[in-house]
Design a protein around this motif. Structure first.
Motif, PDB file in Angstrom:
ATOM      1  N   GLU A  42      -8.047   0.030  -6.035  1.00 36.56           N
ATOM      2  CA  GLU A  42      -7.669  -1.556  -7.756  1.00 36.56           C
ATOM      3  C   GLU A  42      -6.339  -1.743  -7.373  1.00 36.56           C
ATOM      4  O   GLU A  42      -6.424  -3.043  -7.578  1.00 36.56           O
ATOM      5  N   ARG A  43      -5.363  -1.259  -6.472  1.00 33.63           N
ATOM      6  CA  ARG A  43      -4.325  -2.085  -6.835  1.00 33.63           C
ATOM      7  C   ARG A  43      -3.838  -3.053  -5.512  1.00 33.63           C
ATOM      8  O   ARG A  43      -3.300  -4.088  -6.196  1.00 33.63           O
ATOM      9  N   ASN A  67     -11.758   2.116  -0.855  1.00 34.58           N
ATOM     10  CA  ASN A  67     -12.662   2.805  -2.543  1.00 34.58           C
ATOM     11  C   ASN A  67     -14.034   3.915  -1.520  1.00 34.58           C
ATOM     12  O   ASN A  67     -14.657   4.066  -1.977  1.00 34.58           O
ATOM     13  N   LYS A  77       2.620   3.358  -3.360  1.00 32.96           N
ATOM     14  CA  LYS A  77       2.402   4.817  -4.097  1.00 32.96           C
ATOM     15  C   LYS A  77       1.680   5.696  -3.195  1.00 32.96           C
ATOM     16  O   LYS A  77       0.801   4.872  -2.482  1.00 32.96           O
ATOM     17  N   GLU A 112      -1.852   8.497  -5.566  1.00 34.90           N
ATOM     18  CA  GLU A 112      -2.850   7.774  -5.680  1.00 34.90           C
ATOM     19  C   GLU A 112      -4.110   8.468  -4.959  1.00 34.90           C
ATOM     20  O   GLU A 112      -4.203   8.464  -3.612  1.00 34.90           O
ATOM     21  N   THR A 113      -5.209   8.079  -5.631  1.00 37.70           N
ATOM     22  CA  THR A 113      -6.850   9.064  -5.560  1.00 37.70           C
ATOM     23  C   THR A 113      -6.498   6.819  -4.126  1.00 37.70           C
ATOM     24  O   THR A 113      -6.202   5.991  -4.392  1.00 37.70           O
ATOM     25  N   ARG A 148       1.016  -1.434  -0.085  1.00 31.71           N
ATOM     26  CA  ARG A 148      -0.250  -0.073  -0.334  1.00 31.71           C
ATOM     27  C   ARG A 148       0.857   1.021  -0.033  1.00 31.71           C
ATOM     28  O   ARG A 148       1.024   2.468  -0.676  1.00 31.71           O
ATOM     29  N   GLN A 160      -9.735  -3.469   0.948  1.00 27.89           N
ATOM     30  CA  GLN A 160     -10.063  -2.279  -0.589  1.00 27.89           C
ATOM     31  C   GLN A 160     -11.291  -1.859  -1.197  1.00 27.89           C
ATOM     32  O   GLN A 160     -10.902  -0.922  -0.991  1.00 27.89           O
ATOM     33  N   ARG A 174     -13.717   9.542   1.757  1.00 29.03           N
ATOM     34  CA  ARG A 174     -13.167   9.155   0.122  1.00 29.03           C
ATOM     35  C   ARG A 174     -14.070   8.211  -0.117  1.00 29.03           C
ATOM     36  O   ARG A 174     -14.247   7.546   0.137  1.00 29.03           O
ATOM     37  N   ARG A 177      -9.662   5.134  -5.046  1.00 34.90           N
ATOM     38  CA  ARG A 177     -10.082   4.364  -5.739  1.00 34.90           C
ATOM     39  C   ARG A 177      -8.657   3.625  -6.788  1.00 34.90           C
ATOM     40  O   ARG A 177      -9.068   1.623  -6.849  1.00 34.90           O
ATOM     41  N   GLN A 178      -7.775   4.131  -7.046  1.00 32.71           N
ATOM     42  CA  GLN A 178      -6.090   3.904  -7.823  1.00 32.71           C
ATOM     43  C   GLN A 178      -5.602   2.698  -6.681  1.00 32.71           C
ATOM     44  O   GLN A 178      -5.355   2.349  -6.662  1.00 32.71           O
ATOM     45  N   ARG A 179      -5.946   3.321  -5.514  1.00 29.41           N
ATOM     46  CA  ARG A 179      -5.377   2.226  -4.528  1.00 29.41           C
ATOM     47  C   ARG A 179      -6.264   1.116  -4.078  1.00 29.41           C
ATOM     48  O   ARG A 179      -5.623  -0.288  -4.201  1.00 29.41           O
TER      49      ARG A 179
END
Length: 508
Positions: A319-320, A345, A309, A312-313, A306, A341, A475, A315-317
């Motif tokens: 997804e990753r 999200n 990065k 990142e937003t 986690r 996740q 978020r 949502r991007q986190r």
């Protein structure tokens, strides 16, 4: 000889019977010293045969008489050997039972009887002295063994054990080193020397010892591989905080090699990812973590993943992290990560569905805290409080204690690395020193209002203190309701200071 005589007798008897049946008995005459004897051939054969048998019987009887003293000596020796074996057996049993006086008595008896087994007598004497608590006699017995090549290894082992019992580690190490040099398969000596080097923090010396043990086939390749991975990780941890660039580069090489040797060894993998990310090799760090997740998921792995990065937003986190969980979807940590996740999200419905896969898991503080956060995210504060109440009596997860709330994951001292290496090399199991010492760990529960009120929201954290497990304030998706405002300061606990699990330790 007797069988041969019987065969000859039967052959001659059959031949004589044939002559008698055919009616041709034959004729035989014997002339000796003026005497003449006439008889049939069959009678001559029978007389000769009987004479031979009588001569043989007489000869055997003479030999039996002449060998009587030797037979008596052998009988006495056999009886002495039987008594010696009985004394040795009873003596070893008495020593094993802790009956020192009986063991010493039988050892003295065996010393008088067991002339053919002096080695066993010395071993029994040493063990009897140990059972009796006579340190001087024990030392003398084991020291006497050093004078016999075939007993030298046993002598060193006994002296090493006695030195350890007396707290003399230097003497014990000396005997272990001498035994290791002379015994190709002395695994106990290798283990004793290895533990001494681990205790001293001599990781390089321990690595050389593991290599030599593998060459001599004292340990299996898998044990040697696990030991090397743990030792390389310990070396990397020692060099990681060095101010010299060369030392940090060496630490990175050690950690990467440890991760390659044992992808399931989370301390080495997390350290390799952290050092690679610090060098700007984020892609390679992610690859190392993903490989480890396929083998043995650990909470420190996804937290390090986690934190690779930070721009990142949510949502991007999410997804990753979902992609990481998909690498090993049936694992317990992956099922937890699916819930995490979804919370990151901001999709409570998906988090609630993912949490159903954890309903059969044994209840721990971490699981209860996760369910509480899911319930609050779904707008059910009362259900969240129930989970918080259930968490009070739930046990802690040892894996979660590997995360230091004031520093980085696996922030172990040299003594912790030493014990971790010894256990992991032999069993392949990851121990948790911070859990064993009951040290402070990262909070597994969200914060709860001090006073109960139906209208009070379930606290999820503030900007000064990010919420646990990566849930970020504000978020949420457009189709989800915004979280209610926090209660007055008077009804809240002060937010606890929290750091990312893979972040650097704060300067003291």
């Amino acid at each position: 000889m007797i069988r041969t005589a019987l065969v000859i007798f039967l052959v001659v008897a059959v031949a004589t019977a044939i002559l008698a049946v055919t009616g041709e008995p034959g004729h035989a005459s014997i002339v000796w010293l003026g005497w003449r004897a006439d008889m049939t051939a069959a009678a001559m054969v029978l007389i000769t045969l009987l004479g031979a048998l009588a001569t043989m019987i007489g000869w055997r009887l003479l030999l039996w008489i002449l060998e009587a003293p030797r037979r008596a000596e052998r009988a006495r020796a056999e009886d002495r050997r039987r008594q010696a074996n009985e004394a040795l057996t009873r003596g070893f049993l008495a020593a094993a039972a802790g009956d020192g006086s009986e063991a010493r008595r039988l050892a003295l008896k065996a010393a008088d009887l067991a002339d053919e087994a002096p080695g066993l007598v010395r071993v029994l004497a040493a063990q009897a002295a140990e059972a009796a608590g006579d340190a001087v006699a024990t030392s003398a017995a084991y020291s006497a063994m050093l004078g016999f090549p075939e007993m030298r290894l046993a002598g060193h082992k006994g002296l090493m054990a006695q030195a350890l019992a007396q707290g003399d580690k230097a003497t014990a190490l000396r005997h272990a080193e001498q035994a290791y040099e002379m015994g190709r398969t002395a695994r106990w000596a290798w283990r004793a020397v290895l533990e001494a080097r681990l205790e001293a923090g001599d990781w390089d010396g321990a690595l050389d010892l593991v290599k030599s043990a593998l060459d001599r086939k004292i340990v299996s390749p898998i044990v040697a591989e696990r030991a090397r991975a743990a030792l390389l990780a310990a070396s990397a941890a020692q060099l990681e905080n060095s101010a010299e660039p060369k030392a940090r580069s060496q630490a990175t090489d050690y950690a990467v090699e440890a991760a390659k040797l044992q992808p399931g060894f989370a301390p080495g993998v997390v350290m390799a990812a952290r050092l690679l990310a610090a060098d700007g090799k984020t892609g390679r760090a992610a690859q190392v973590l993903e490989t480890a997740w396929k083998v043995a998921p650990h909470p420190a792995l996804w937290l390090a993943y986690r934190d690779l990065k930070t721009n990142e937003t949510p949502r991007q986190r999410a997804e990753r992290l979902s992609g990481l969980a998909e690498l090993n979807p049936t694992a317990r940590e992956s099922r937890i990560l699916f819930v995490e996740q979804a919370l990151i999200n901001g999709v409570p419905i998906r988090a609630r569905e993912a949490a159903k896969a954890l309903e059969d898991e044994p209840l721990t503080i971490r699981i209860a805290g996760l369910f509480a956060r899911v319930a609050f995210a779904a707008g059910k504060p009362d259900e969240a409080r129930v989970w918080m109440a259930r968490a009070v009596g739930a046990p802690q997860e040892p894996d979660w204690t590997d995360l230091d709330p004031e520093g980085q994951a696996f922030a172990y001292q040299p003594a912790d690395w030493a014990r971790l290496t010894a256990v992991y090399a032999e069993t392949g199991e990851l121990i948790h020193p911070r859990h064993e010492r009951a040290e402070k760990t990262m909070s597994e529960l969200p914060e709860l209002p001090i006073s109960y009120a139906d209208s009070s929201p379930f606290l999820a954290g503030q900007e000064a203190a990010p919420p646990p497990y990566g849930v970020e304030e504000g978020r949420y998706d457009d189709d989800e309701p915004e979280p209610p405002p926090p209660p007055p300061v008077s009804q809240r606990r002060a937010p606890a200071r929290r750091r990312l699990a893979s972040g650097p330790r704060a300067a003291k």
